[in-house]
Motif scaffolding. Structure first.
Motif, PDB file in Angstrom:
ATOM      1  N   ALA A  84       0.838  -1.214   0.000  1.00  8.60           N
ATOM      2  CA  ALA A  84       0.000   0.000   0.000  1.00  8.60           C
ATOM      3  C   ALA A  84       0.864   1.252   0.000  1.00  8.60           C
ATOM      4  N   SER A  85       1.972   1.233   0.775  1.00  9.25           N
ATOM      5  CA  SER A  85       2.858   2.411   0.820  1.00  9.25           C
ATOM      6  C   SER A  85       3.584   2.598  -0.506  1.00  9.25           C
ATOM      7  N   LEU A  86       3.936   1.496  -1.166  1.00 11.78           N
ATOM      8  CA  LEU A  86       4.578   1.586  -2.484  1.00 11.78           C
ATOM      9  C   LEU A  86       3.600   2.152  -3.508  1.00 11.78           C
ATOM     10  N   ASP A  87       2.359   1.719  -3.436  1.00 14.67           N
ATOM     11  CA  ASP A  87       1.346   2.230  -4.367  1.00 14.67           C
ATOM     12  C   ASP A  87       1.142   3.737  -4.170  1.00 14.67           C
ATOM     13  N   ARG A  88       1.141   4.170  -2.910  1.00 13.77           N
ATOM     14  CA  ARG A  88       0.987   5.607  -2.639  1.00 13.77           C
ATOM     15  C   ARG A  88       2.174   6.391  -3.191  1.00 13.77           C
ATOM     16  N   ALA A  89       3.391   5.836  -3.047  1.00 15.02           N
ATOM     17  CA  ALA A  89       4.590   6.514  -3.554  1.00 15.02           C
ATOM     18  C   ALA A  89       4.538   6.652  -5.069  1.00 15.02           C
ATOM     19  N   LYS A  90       4.139   5.581  -5.760  1.00 16.84           N
ATOM     20  CA  LYS A  90       4.077   5.630  -7.227  1.00 16.84           C
ATOM     21  C   LYS A  90       3.025   6.637  -7.696  1.00 16.84           C
ATOM     22  N   THR A  91       1.875   6.651  -7.033  1.00 19.92           N
ATOM     23  CA  THR A  91       0.824   7.609  -7.396  1.00 19.92           C
ATOM     24  C   THR A  91       1.317   9.046  -7.246  1.00 19.92           C
ATOM     25  N   LYS A  92       2.026   9.314  -6.157  1.00 19.19           N
ATOM     26  CA  LYS A  92       2.555  10.662  -5.924  1.00 19.19           C
ATOM     27  C   LYS A  92       3.583  11.021  -6.993  1.00 19.19           C
ATOM     28  N   LEU A  93       4.486  10.071  -7.310  1.00 16.20           N
ATOM     29  CA  LEU A  93       5.524  10.352  -8.310  1.00 16.20           C
ATOM     30  C   LEU A  93       4.912  10.565  -9.686  1.00 16.20           C
ATOM     31  N   ASP A  94       3.918   9.773 -10.029  1.00 16.74           N
ATOM     32  CA  ASP A  94       3.266   9.934 -11.335  1.00 16.74           C
ATOM     33  C   ASP A  94       2.619  11.311 -11.465  1.00 16.74           C
ATOM     34  N   SER A  95       2.100  11.833 -10.363  1.00 19.80           N
ATOM     35  CA  SER A  95       1.502  13.172 -10.416  1.00 19.80           C
ATOM     36  C   SER A  95       2.580  14.233 -10.617  1.00 19.80           C
ATOM     37  N   VAL A  96       3.757  14.022 -10.009  1.00 16.99           N
ATOM     38  CA  VAL A  96       4.877  14.955 -10.214  1.00 16.99           C
ATOM     39  C   VAL A  96       5.352  14.884 -11.657  1.00 16.99           C
ATOM     40  N   LEU A  97       5.469  13.668 -12.185  1.00 16.22           N
ATOM     41  CA  LEU A  97       5.883  13.475 -13.576  1.00 16.22           C
ATOM     42  C   LEU A  97       4.929  14.186 -14.522  1.00 16.22           C
ATOM     43  N   ASN A  98       3.652  14.125 -14.230  1.00 18.03           N
ATOM     44  CA  ASN A  98       2.649  14.788 -15.072  1.00 18.03           C
ATOM     45  C   ASN A  98       2.811  16.306 -15.029  1.00 18.03           C
ATOM     46  N   LEU A  99       3.108  16.852 -13.838  1.00 19.08           N
ATOM     47  CA  LEU A  99       3.339  18.293 -13.723  1.00 19.08           C
ATOM     48  C   LEU A  99       4.503  18.732 -14.615  1.00 19.08           C
ATOM     49  N   VAL A 100       5.584  17.921 -14.610  1.00 21.62           N
ATOM     50  CA  VAL A 100       6.785  18.263 -15.377  1.00 21.62           C
ATOM     51  C   VAL A 100       6.536  18.114 -16.873  1.00 21.62           C
ATOM     52  N   LYS A 101       5.907  16.990 -17.264  1.00 24.96           N
ATOM     53  CA  LYS A 101       5.673  16.728 -18.691  1.00 24.96           C
ATOM     54  C   LYS A 101       4.736  17.750 -19.324  1.00 24.96           C
ATOM     55  N   THR A 102       3.768  18.244 -18.559  1.00 27.20           N
ATOM     56  CA  THR A 102       2.801  19.204 -19.104  1.00 27.20           C
ATOM     57  C   THR A 102       3.284  20.642 -18.976  1.00 27.20           C
ATOM     58  N   GLY A 103       4.498  20.832 -18.440  1.00 30.15           N
ATOM     59  CA  GLY A 103       5.054  22.167 -18.337  1.00 30.15           C
ATOM     60  C   GLY A 103       4.503  23.005 -17.206  1.00 30.15           C
ATOM     61  N   LYS A 104       3.728  22.399 -16.309  1.00 33.39           N
ATOM     62  CA  LYS A 104       3.159  23.159 -15.198  1.00 33.39           C
ATOM     63  C   LYS A 104       4.202  23.451 -14.114  1.00 33.39           C
ATOM     64  N   MET A 105       5.308  22.713 -14.145  1.00 32.13           N
ATOM     65  CA  MET A 105       6.394  22.953 -13.198  1.00 32.13           C
ATOM     66  C   MET A 105       7.693  22.506 -13.856  1.00 32.13           C
ATOM     67  N   SER A 106       8.765  23.276 -13.655  1.00 33.76           N
ATOM     68  CA  SER A 106      10.056  22.886 -14.222  1.00 33.76           C
ATOM     69  C   SER A 106      10.597  21.667 -13.483  1.00 33.76           C
ATOM     70  N   PHE A 107      11.457  20.923 -14.174  1.00 36.83           N
ATOM     71  CA  PHE A 107      12.041  19.733 -13.548  1.00 36.83           C
ATOM     72  C   PHE A 107      12.816  20.102 -12.287  1.00 36.83           C
ATOM     73  N   SER A 108      13.637  21.165 -12.349  1.00 41.29           N
ATOM     74  CA  SER A 108      14.465  21.545 -11.194  1.00 41.29           C
ATOM     75  C   SER A 108      13.593  21.968 -10.008  1.00 41.29           C
ATOM     76  N   ALA A 109      12.502  22.678 -10.281  1.00 37.01           N
ATOM     77  CA  ALA A 109      11.602  23.100  -9.198  1.00 37.01           C
ATOM     78  C   ALA A 109      10.899  21.894  -8.585  1.00 37.01           C
ATOM     79  N   ALA A 110      10.506  20.933  -9.434  1.00 44.89           N
ATOM     80  CA  ALA A 110       9.840  19.732  -8.931  1.00 44.89           C
ATOM     81  C   ALA A 110      10.793  18.896  -8.075  1.00 44.89           C
ATOM     82  N   ALA A 111      12.052  18.818  -8.507  1.00 41.51           N
ATOM     83  CA  ALA A 111      13.044  18.058  -7.733  1.00 41.51           C
ATOM     84  C   ALA A 111      13.251  18.694  -6.371  1.00 41.51           C
TER      85      ALA A 111
END
Length: 460
Positions: free
Chosen positions: A291-318
């Motif tokens: 369950a904790s791994l699933d939560r981590a992946k869901t959170k990371l996928d949302s960050v990846l989406n922010l970066v890919k769609t240009g809503k946040m720069s990679f450096s700012a997201a990191a």
């Protein structure tokens, strides 16, 4: 100077030499170095360690071991002149590390003790002065090397001095970034591990030997082999929660269960020595639940989406989201761990396999999908995705494109030359005499005064 340069490679690595102790059946001087001597038993000890590490029996190996011992002796004697000191805790840490390595390589404590014909405790005490001398040599050597700097002009001159066939070929290199998310356990999920630690602590309080509990149940595998004992160390060796507990308790006292980033511990203080403490502990690692791994992946996928769609720069997201403490404050960019100048350019052969597989199909400017990883150092599992900033194809080195790489080679070259100069001067002013039994060793001819004169005059 060529002969000197060859052995300077040994000088630069001599303090990582593993030394063992063989029963002192032979006790004769095989070399005199200044005011110190080297015994046949010391050479045999090196050879014993070599065999223990599954080296092939060979008589000429002993020539190299004696050369290493002479080099260490020269460095250590200068360290004494310069008042270089090492602490008891530094010696203990090194000895404990050696013990662990020998047990792992030798197939267990009993086999190692049978091979050495003595207990590891006895071996440890016998080796204490030898290790102290090696650490002093290492410290002095570092002080010399730290003073050797190189300027951009020297890098340029070094590169221009290389013959055509000496210019290095550079393999494919990349610049990559990463954002990682580690799974977080809920309080209920953590309690499963805490309760296990509480159960084992209660066994100790009820009279079961602490060392026995540690050997059977502690998940710090290395210390578990020693009944949980960690050896003398200062508070800076431990994470803050552990050091706070270790330095708060009295000798013999057993701590309550407490949490660190690794899991749940309880410990017992065995002995204090100044600002150092020797403790033994039991560790129950906290393991991620699905369950904790699933939560981590869901959170990371949302960050990846922010970066890919240009809503946040990679450096700012990191900087905002990444759990990787090493890259969080570098804009997510990975620093080559082999680089002394913190370069972000990394040869692909130095990448972890899972990272190489992830970035291989993508182009510069693109991102991988999120994937599960396991930290090779800590064993922690989490999720990450990578950003491929640059891919540099294989090429012959150029000053413009590969300055950091050439600077590294130039620094190494200058260090070898400076150490050669120091070593030649030291050998000329230090009495060195070698037993005639080692007279045929090519490695030792450099210590002959006449040979040193030939080197100085002829440049051989």
């Amino acid at each position: 100077m060529k002969n000197l340069s060859k052995i300077i490679i040994l000088i630069l690595t001599v303090c990582s030499i593993q030394v063992s102790a063989q029963e002192k059946l032979i006790d004769r001087v095989v070399a005199t170095v200044g005011s110190g001597v080297i015994l046949q038993s010391e050479v045999e000890a090196q050879y014993a360690q070599y065999l223990l590490n599954r080296g092939e029996p060979a008589a000429d190996i002993k020539c190299r071991f004696l050369q290493q011992l002479i080099i260490t002796k020269l460095l250590a004697q200068q360290a004494a002149i310069d008042s270089v000191e090492v602490t008891e805790s530094e010696v203990d840490d090194d000895l404990n590390s050696r013990m662990r390595g020998m047990i792992a390589q030798g197939g267990g404590q009993e086999r190692v003790e049978a091979f050495l014909k003595r207990s590891l405790l006895q071996y440890k005490e016998e080796m204490r002065p030898v290790v102290a001398e090696q650490l002093k040599a290492q410290k002095f050597q570092r002080s010399l090397i730290q003073k050797i700097t190189i300027t951009p002009l020297e890098v340029k001159k070094y590169f221009e001095s290389l013959a055509e066939n000496e210019v290095p070929n550079i393999s494919t290199q990349v610049e990559i970034g990463e954002i990682t998310i580690e799974p977080e356990l809920t309080k209920d999920e953590k309690n499963v591990f805490k309760e296990r630690a509480e159960k084992y602590r209660q066994q100790v309080l009820d009279g079961t030997d602490f060392g026995t509990v540690a050997r059977f149940y502690s998940e710090d595998k290395e210390s578990a082999k020693r009944g949980g004992e960690l050896g003398f160390a200062p508070r800076t060796n431990y994470v803050k929660e552990f050091s706070a507990m270790a330095f708060k308790l009295k000798e013999g006292e057993i701590s309550p269960v407490f949490e660190t980033e690794y899991g749940f511990h309880f410990l017992q203080v065995l002995q204090r020595r100044g600002e150092d403490v020797n403790v033994r502990h039991v560790l129950i690692l906290t393991q991620p639940t699905q369950a904790s791994l699933d939560r981590a992946k869901t959170k990371l996928d949302s960050v990846l989406n922010l970066v890919k769609t240009g809503k946040m720069s990679f450096s700012a997201a990191a900087s905002r989201y990444s759990d990787n403490k090493e890259t969080k404050f570098t804009g997510g960019m990975v620093i080559d761990p082999r680089s002394e100048n913190r370069s972000t350019i990394i040869a692909v052969e130095n990448l972890e396999k899972e990272v190489f597989v992830a970035i291989d199909p993508i182009q510069p400017g693109e991102y991988t999908e999120s994937y599960q990883y396991q930290d090779p150092r800590t064993g922690k599992i989490g999720y990450k995705f990578n950003y491929l900033k640059t891919r540099i194809p294989p090429h012959r080195a150029s000053l413009e494109q590969d300055f950091a790489t050439i600077q590294f080679y130039a620094q190494e070259d200058k260090t070898r030359r400076k150490m050669s100069e120091w070593f030649e001067k030291k050998t000329k002013t230090t009495f060195v005499q070698i037993n005639e039994d080692f007279g045929s060793c090519d490695e030792l001819k450099i210590f002959s005064k006449s040979n040193l004169e030939d080197v100085a005059v002829n440049g051989n």
